[in-house]
Design a protein around this motif. Structure first.
Motif, PDB file in Angstrom:
ATOM      1  N   GLU A   1      47.188-100.144  19.417  1.00  0.00           N
ATOM      2  CA  GLU A   1      47.924-100.902  18.362  1.00  0.00           C
ATOM      3  C   GLU A   1      49.137-101.817  18.824  1.00  0.00           C
ATOM      4  OE1 GLU A   1      49.988 -99.520  14.094  1.00  0.00           O
ATOM      5  OE2 GLU A   1      49.212 -97.996  15.311  1.00  0.00           O
ATOM      6  N   PRO A   2      49.000-102.936  18.834  1.00  0.00           N
ATOM      7  CA  PRO A   2      49.630-103.919  19.587  1.00  0.00           C
ATOM      8  C   PRO A   2      50.983-104.364  18.667  1.00  0.00           C
ATOM      9  CG  PRO A   2      47.516-104.879  19.328  1.00  0.00           C
ATOM     10  CD  PRO A   2      47.469-103.751  18.525  1.00  0.00           C
ATOM     11  N   PHE A   3      51.089-103.891  17.372  1.00  0.00           N
ATOM     12  CA  PHE A   3      52.321-104.024  16.706  1.00  0.00           C
ATOM     13  C   PHE A   3      52.687-102.775  15.895  1.00  0.00           C
ATOM     14  CE2 PHE A   3      49.680-108.202  16.312  1.00  0.00           C
ATOM     15  CZ  PHE A   3      50.614-109.135  16.715  1.00  0.00           C
TER      16      PHE A   3
ATOM     17  N   ARG B   1      44.042 -90.934  23.485  1.00  0.00           N
ATOM     18  CA  ARG B   1      44.231 -91.857  24.488  1.00  0.00           C
ATOM     19  C   ARG B   1      44.627 -93.321  23.546  1.00  0.00           C
ATOM     20  NH1 ARG B   1      39.727 -94.016  26.936  1.00  0.00           N
ATOM     21  NH2 ARG B   1      41.125 -95.265  28.289  1.00  0.00           N
ATOM     22  N   ALA B   2      45.786 -93.871  23.929  1.00  0.00           N
ATOM     23  CA  ALA B   2      46.198 -94.814  23.160  1.00  0.00           C
ATOM     24  C   ALA B   2      47.166 -96.116  24.208  1.00  0.00           C
ATOM     25  CB  ALA B   2      47.108 -94.697  22.046  1.00  0.00           C
ATOM     26  N   VAL B   3      47.175 -97.061  23.898  1.00  0.00           N
ATOM     27  CA  VAL B   3      47.975 -98.212  24.141  1.00  0.00           C
ATOM     28  C   VAL B   3      48.733 -98.633  22.781  1.00  0.00           C
ATOM     29  CG1 VAL B   3      48.370-100.505  25.318  1.00  0.00           C
ATOM     30  CG2 VAL B   3      46.540 -98.982  25.887  1.00  0.00           C
ATOM     31  N   ILE B   4      50.091 -98.635  23.093  1.00  0.00           N
ATOM     32  CA  ILE B   4      50.955 -98.948  21.873  1.00  0.00           C
ATOM     33  C   ILE B   4      52.101 -99.999  22.278  1.00  0.00           C
ATOM     34  CG2 ILE B   4      50.548 -96.915  20.358  1.00  0.00           C
ATOM     35  CD1 ILE B   4      53.644 -96.124  21.319  1.00  0.00           C
ATOM     36  N   ASN B   5      52.305-101.075  21.557  1.00  0.00           N
ATOM     37  CA  ASN B   5      53.011-102.083  22.243  1.00  0.00           C
ATOM     38  C   ASN B   5      53.977-102.599  20.910  1.00  0.00           C
ATOM     39  OD1 ASN B   5      53.779-104.538  23.759  1.00  0.00           O
ATOM     40  ND2 ASN B   5      52.882-105.568  22.016  1.00  0.00           N
ATOM     41  N   ASP B   6      54.899-103.511  21.040  1.00  0.00           N
ATOM     42  CA  ASP B   6      55.664-104.142  20.243  1.00  0.00           C
ATOM     43  C   ASP B   6      56.635-105.079  20.893  1.00  0.00           C
ATOM     44  OD1 ASP B   6      55.990-103.501  17.132  1.00  0.00           O
ATOM     45  OD2 ASP B   6      57.743-104.763  17.825  1.00  0.00           O
ATOM     46  N   MET B   7      56.695-106.163  20.109  1.00  0.00           N
ATOM     47  CA  MET B   7      57.673-107.225  20.891  1.00  0.00           C
ATOM     48  C   MET B   7      59.019-106.760  20.867  1.00  0.00           C
ATOM     49  SD  MET B   7      56.300-109.616  22.588  1.00  0.00           S
ATOM     50  CE  MET B   7      57.588-110.747  22.759  1.00  0.00           C
ATOM     51  N   ASN B   8      59.437-105.850  20.008  1.00  0.00           N
ATOM     52  CA  ASN B   8      60.689-105.403  19.716  1.00  0.00           C
ATOM     53  C   ASN B   8      61.056-104.541  20.928  1.00  0.00           C
ATOM     54  OD1 ASN B   8      63.086-104.065  18.977  1.00  0.00           O
ATOM     55  ND2 ASN B   8      62.674-104.800  16.662  1.00  0.00           N
ATOM     56  N   SER B   9      61.885-104.930  21.841  1.00  0.00           N
ATOM     57  CA  SER B   9      62.144-104.009  23.145  1.00  0.00           C
ATOM     58  C   SER B   9      62.976-102.978  22.486  1.00  0.00           C
ATOM     59  CB  SER B   9      63.012-104.827  24.167  1.00  0.00           C
ATOM     60  OG  SER B   9      64.287-105.425  23.611  1.00  0.00           O
ATOM     61  N   GLU B  10      63.719-102.930  21.453  1.00  0.00           N
ATOM     62  CA  GLU B  10      64.562-101.707  21.159  1.00  0.00           C
ATOM     63  C   GLU B  10      63.917-100.501  20.595  1.00  0.00           C
ATOM     64  OE1 GLU B  10      67.846-101.158  21.405  1.00  0.00           O
ATOM     65  OE2 GLU B  10      68.903-102.878  21.400  1.00  0.00           O
TER      66      GLU B  10
ATOM     67  N   PHE C   1      45.484-104.141  14.413  1.00  0.00           N
ATOM     68  CA  PHE C   1      46.483-105.109  14.440  1.00  0.00           C
ATOM     69  C   PHE C   1      46.782-105.108  12.876  1.00  0.00           C
ATOM     70  CE2 PHE C   1      43.711-107.776  17.320  1.00  0.00           C
ATOM     71  CZ  PHE C   1      44.719-107.794  18.413  1.00  0.00           C
ATOM     72  N   ASP C   2      48.559-104.799  12.901  1.00  0.00           N
ATOM     73  CA  ASP C   2      49.441-104.866  11.843  1.00  0.00           C
ATOM     74  C   ASP C   2      50.514-105.823  12.003  1.00  0.00           C
ATOM     75  OD1 ASP C   2      50.652-104.278   9.451  1.00  0.00           O
ATOM     76  OD2 ASP C   2      51.536-102.558  10.254  1.00  0.00           O
ATOM     77  N   PRO C   3      50.204-107.134  11.988  1.00  0.00           N
ATOM     78  CA  PRO C   3      51.099-107.962  12.490  1.00  0.00           C
ATOM     79  C   PRO C   3      52.174-108.321  11.539  1.00  0.00           C
ATOM     80  CG  PRO C   3      49.309-109.189  11.906  1.00  0.00           C
ATOM     81  CD  PRO C   3      49.090-107.837  11.850  1.00  0.00           C
ATOM     82  N   PRO C   4      53.339-109.024  11.947  1.00  0.00           N
ATOM     83  CA  PRO C   4      54.294-109.691  10.774  1.00  0.00           C
ATOM     84  C   PRO C   4      53.417-110.575   9.951  1.00  0.00           C
ATOM     85  CG  PRO C   4      55.214-109.938  12.989  1.00  0.00           C
ATOM     86  CD  PRO C   4      53.928-109.491  13.331  1.00  0.00           C
ATOM     87  N   TYR C   5      53.590-110.282   8.685  1.00  0.00           N
ATOM     88  CA  TYR C   5      52.456-110.827   7.629  1.00  0.00           C
ATOM     89  C   TYR C   5      52.755-112.205   7.375  1.00  0.00           C
ATOM     90  CZ  TYR C   5      50.476-106.436   6.162  1.00  0.00           C
ATOM     91  OH  TYR C   5      49.657-105.188   6.114  1.00  0.00           O
ATOM     92  N   ASP C   6      51.587-113.164   7.113  1.00  0.00           N
ATOM     93  CA  ASP C   6      51.621-114.481   6.583  1.00  0.00           C
ATOM     94  C   ASP C   6      52.437-114.526   5.381  1.00  0.00           C
ATOM     95  OD1 ASP C   6      50.927-117.217   6.521  1.00  0.00           O
ATOM     96  OD2 ASP C   6      49.385-116.727   5.168  1.00  0.00           O
TER      97      ASP C   6
END
Length: 275
Positions: A31-33, A47-56, A185-190
């Motif tokens: 889950e990249p977002f 097992r999972a890889v989780i990510n976010d661009m928000n470092s906080e 993928f659950d990105p910031p929406y269009d």
């Protein structure tokens, strides 16, 4: 388990629809977002890889996954809860304006974000162009920062499973995904046509160019045999991008927005590359 934070675009209300469309079997979950992590905490993958661009936000999850840091986090949350007031809120909010902020221990930064999230206006996470937190006080006399039972379960989940937590671009986050894995993928929406959309998760906004880059990543993963699901707004732009894939339209309530006119029913899509 429930999310520890209230997050814009949270998926709790759509969990049943999302789970209906998920593959029945998969190896590693990506889950990249990650945001508030509603789906992650519901399905509890081994097992999972989780990510976010928000470092906080990523720091919060890293603290929750470390037993020693977790104990210190709970103590700091209790301190914030006890001292809560309008003046206290703004004193904690202003900490990131200081050059010393980067020197704060990880558990203190995590406790700060959880406190601001629960005590700020309408559960927003918003930063200005300089990256400073700028959500106003939420006018609550008292705050309940965590459920001990729930946050203990979150800590156990991270400690007892193989969960990799990263803070990179979404492309890098899924770079090791292979056939048999599942990516959500659950990105910031269009942006909805003619409507304001809240996407200020970080000081750098998610643009249409990023949406196209995400689509290209979706295509690459599809060719590798990775099972991919994506959520977004039901816009002409998104429909056209993903026209060759399966698109399910669902109704959702937007509950977190700085403008009350921006809340209410909206149409979203759940897009998949598999049967």
């Amino acid at each position: 388990m429930n999310p520890v934070l209230k997050w814009v675009g949270g998926k709790r209300q759509l969990l049943n629809k999302i789970k209906e469309l998920m593959p029945k079997e998969y190896d590693c979950y990506y889950e990249p977002f990650i945001g508030g992590g509603a789906l992650l905490f519901d399905i509890e993958p081994k097992r999972a890889v989780i990510n976010d661009m928000n470092s906080e936000l990523v720091n919060v999850y890293k603290v929750l996954s470390n037993k020693n840091e977790y104990v210190k986090l709970i103590s700091k949350l209790d301190e914030h809860q006890f001292n809560h007031s309008k003046e206290y809120y703004y004193s904690i909010r202003e900490l990131d304006r200081s050059d010393d902020y980067k020197l704060l221990p990880k558990h203190e930064k995590a406790a700060r974000i959880i406190y601001l999230n629960k005590a700020g206006y309408n559960g927003l996470y918003r930063v200005n162009s300089k990256g400073y937190y700028n959500v106003p006080f939420g006018q609550k006399e008292k705050v309940n920062l965590y459920s001990k039972e729930n946050i203990d379960e979150v800590n156990k989940f991270f400690c007892n499973n193989d969960i990799k937590i990263v803070n990179v671009d979404f492309e890098e986050a899924v770079s090791e995904a292979k056939k048999g894995d599942f990516v959500y993928f659950d990105p910031p929406y269009d942006n909805l046509d003619n409507k304001e959309s809240f996407t200020s998760y970080t000081k750098d906004s998610f643009t249409r160019e990023d949406q196209i880059r995400l689509f290209n990543t979706f295509e690459i993963l599809s060719k590798l045999g990775v099972k991919v699901m994506l959520s977004n707004h039901y816009t002409e732009f998104i429909k056209e991008l993903y026209k060759d894939y399966k698109i399910k339209v669902v109704s959702a309530k937007r509950l977190v927005n700085s403008n009350s006119n921006g809340r209410g029913d909206v149409l979203e899509v759940i897009i998949t590359n598999y049967d």
